[in-house]
Design an enzyme around this catalytic site. Structure first.
Site, PDB file in Angstrom:
ATOM      1  N   GLU A  72       0.827  -1.208   0.000  1.00 29.44           N
ATOM      2  CA  GLU A  72       0.000   0.000   0.000  1.00 29.44           C
ATOM      3  C   GLU A  72       0.861   1.257   0.000  1.00 29.44           C
ATOM      4  O   GLU A  72       0.601   2.212  -0.738  1.00 29.44           O
ATOM      5  CB  GLU A  72      -0.936  -0.021   1.207  1.00 29.44           C
ATOM      6  CG  GLU A  72      -1.793   1.229   1.363  1.00 29.44           C
ATOM      7  CD  GLU A  72      -2.780   1.429   0.225  1.00 29.44           C
ATOM      8  OE1 GLU A  72      -3.320   2.546   0.130  1.00 29.44           O
ATOM      9  OE2 GLU A  72      -3.002   0.494  -0.561  1.00 29.44           O
ATOM     10  N   HIS A  75       2.672   1.880  -3.318  1.00 30.26           N
ATOM     11  CA  HIS A  75       1.698   2.442  -4.261  1.00 30.26           C
ATOM     12  C   HIS A  75       1.514   3.938  -4.015  1.00 30.26           C
ATOM     13  O   HIS A  75       1.449   4.734  -4.965  1.00 30.26           O
ATOM     14  CB  HIS A  75       0.372   1.700  -4.116  1.00 30.26           C
ATOM     15  CG  HIS A  75      -0.713   2.235  -5.006  1.00 30.26           C
ATOM     16  ND1 HIS A  75      -0.562   2.408  -6.348  1.00 30.26           N
ATOM     17  CD2 HIS A  75      -1.979   2.649  -4.722  1.00 30.26           C
ATOM     18  CE1 HIS A  75      -1.675   2.894  -6.879  1.00 30.26           C
ATOM     19  NE2 HIS A  75      -2.539   3.060  -5.907  1.00 30.26           N
ATOM     20  N   HIS A 134     -11.645   5.194  -8.526  1.00 30.44           N
ATOM     21  CA  HIS A 134     -10.190   5.370  -8.446  1.00 30.44           C
ATOM     22  C   HIS A 134      -9.501   4.679  -9.619  1.00 30.44           C
ATOM     23  O   HIS A 134      -8.569   5.232 -10.224  1.00 30.44           O
ATOM     24  CB  HIS A 134      -9.693   4.801  -7.116  1.00 30.44           C
ATOM     25  CG  HIS A 134      -8.294   5.209  -6.767  1.00 30.44           C
ATOM     26  ND1 HIS A 134      -7.808   6.480  -6.936  1.00 30.44           N
ATOM     27  CD2 HIS A 134      -7.251   4.502  -6.253  1.00 30.44           C
ATOM     28  CE1 HIS A 134      -6.557   6.560  -6.540  1.00 30.44           C
ATOM     29  NE2 HIS A 134      -6.183   5.358  -6.139  1.00 30.44           N
ATOM     30  N   HIS A 244     -20.038  -8.682 -17.460  1.00 28.83           N
ATOM     31  CA  HIS A 244     -18.664  -8.389 -17.904  1.00 28.83           C
ATOM     32  C   HIS A 244     -18.272  -9.305 -19.061  1.00 28.83           C
ATOM     33  O   HIS A 244     -17.645  -8.853 -20.034  1.00 28.83           O
ATOM     34  CB  HIS A 244     -17.702  -8.570 -16.729  1.00 28.83           C
ATOM     35  CG  HIS A 244     -16.293  -8.182 -17.036  1.00 28.83           C
ATOM     36  ND1 HIS A 244     -15.937  -6.991 -17.642  1.00 28.83           N
ATOM     37  CD2 HIS A 244     -15.116  -8.842 -16.837  1.00 28.83           C
ATOM     38  CE1 HIS A 244     -14.636  -6.927 -17.788  1.00 28.83           C
ATOM     39  NE2 HIS A 244     -14.107  -8.041 -17.318  1.00 28.83           N
ATOM     40  N   HIS A 305      -4.106  -8.431 -17.070  1.00 26.21           N
ATOM     41  CA  HIS A 305      -5.414  -8.099 -17.650  1.00 26.21           C
ATOM     42  C   HIS A 305      -5.671  -6.596 -17.523  1.00 26.21           C
ATOM     43  O   HIS A 305      -6.231  -5.977 -18.439  1.00 26.21           O
ATOM     44  CB  HIS A 305      -6.495  -8.904 -16.927  1.00 26.21           C
ATOM     45  CG  HIS A 305      -7.790  -9.000 -17.684  1.00 26.21           C
ATOM     46  ND1 HIS A 305      -7.857  -9.368 -19.007  1.00 26.21           N
ATOM     47  CD2 HIS A 305      -9.072  -8.782 -17.305  1.00 26.21           C
ATOM     48  CE1 HIS A 305      -9.114  -9.382 -19.407  1.00 26.21           C
ATOM     49  NE2 HIS A 305      -9.866  -9.019 -18.394  1.00 26.21           N
TER      50      HIS A 305
END
Length: 327
Positions: A72, A75, A134, A244, A305
């Site tokens: 975290e 990032h 986000h 999806h 992906h």
């Protein structure tokens, strides 16, 4: 440093931030630090005995998980560095008379909003609508940075290819279709629905009679102590997953058709190469999506992906710019 060169670096850096965000999210480390912008009130992950003692006092009931916390914080560090790069680009564009002004300003505002979304992601305990926003913010940022790059560096893009330019409306529709698929993918990930169906080509069981579209796509899911690992029931997650998959088929078909028409009609070798790249990226993205299901969402494949989606978006932004720009 020239603005185009700085933009190239920033685009690559943005892709790294997007992938690091995906890696953090898929590693279930989104709440590795329960506060923002620091970690347990510190600028790094607490590890010393006196720091852990402070954590117990300030955050009772919390246990520091170093691996998740560092994911975290890394990032956040690189996202902060990206913010500085965007600020530098904005300042350089303001200083140069020939540089665009509105687009860099929009990008600067977006990076500020992204920081706010990063904070809300933590403070709102991974609320899906915030997490998805986000993610979409990151994709929007990289697309706008590419657009700014194309506007600041003259490229050999054909402006007078009249036949290819007739494909501009189709390219714009395809861009919208892809953006919607990315949004649905973000909603799938933020609701932990990626493995709601584990068979191909659609879903196991009586999936059709268990669809819950209203519940599945309701952004308001009530108040919960945390949204980590999802709060929706299985039927709702299965619905998200099925949508999806279905829209992925629509997206792939549309992009293949655009690539075929572009390769067939364009007189530009650059656009022909973009068409071939589009086919390659769609095939890769479909293969990665299938692999996620068959292999039960391995981390490397899932992150790839996300990368595939970003590269598809960049390619379509480029194609649209080439077809829509004035001759």
């Amino acid at each position: 440093m020239q603005i185009p060169s700085l933009l190239k670096i920033t685009i690559i850096f943005t892709l790294c931030v997007i992938l690091m965000g995906a890696y953090t999210r898929l590693s279930d480390a989104g709440l590795g630090c329960p506060d923002w912008p620091g970690c347990y009130g510190m600028l790094k992950v607490p590890s010393q005995e006196h720091e852990l003692s402070q954590v117990q006092t300030a955050f009772p009931g919390h246990e520091v998980e170093p691996k998740k916390a560092w994911l975290e914080m890394i990032h956040r560090y690189i996202a902060g560095a990206l913010g500085l790069l965007v600020l530098l680009i904005f300042i350089l564009c303001l200083k140069k008379d020939e540089a665009p002004k509105k687009l860099p300003g929009l990008i600067a505002l977006l990076i500020v909003f992204q920081a706010a979304l990063g904070m809300w992601t933590v403070t709102m305990k991974l609320m899906p609508v915030v997490v998805m926003s986000h993610l979409i913010g990151g994709f929007s940022l990289i697309a706008l940075l590419l657009l700014l790059y194309l506007r600041t560096k003259p490229l050999r893009i054909p402006g007078g290819d009249a036949i290819a330019r007739k494909l501009a409306p189709l390219a714009l529709i395809c861009l919208g279709v892809l953006i919607l698929q990315i949004i649905i993918g973000g909603w799938t990930s933020s609701n932990y629905a990626a493995l709601a169906c584990t068979t191909l080509p659609i879903c196991e069981g009586d999936w059709y009679n268990n669809l819950k579209l209203a519940q599945a796509f309701n952004p308001f899911q009530g108040e919960h102590d945390t949204y980590e690992f999802g709060v929706l029931d299985y039927a709702s997650r299965m619905t998200i997953h099925v949508v999806h998959r279905f829209w992925a088929v629509v997206t792939a078909a549309m992009l293949f058709w655009l690539a075929f028409k572009l390769y067939q009609q364009s007189q530009s070798s650059l656009l022909k190469r973009s068409a071939l790249l589009l086919v390659l990226l769609v095939c890769l993205q479909v293969a990665l999506g299938i692999s996620n299901v068959v292999l039960h969402l391995p981390l490397g494949v899932a992150v790839s992906h996300n990368a595939g989606a970003a590269l598809l978006l960049l390619n379509l932004v480029f194609i649209n710019y080439a077809l829509w720009r004035k001759a």
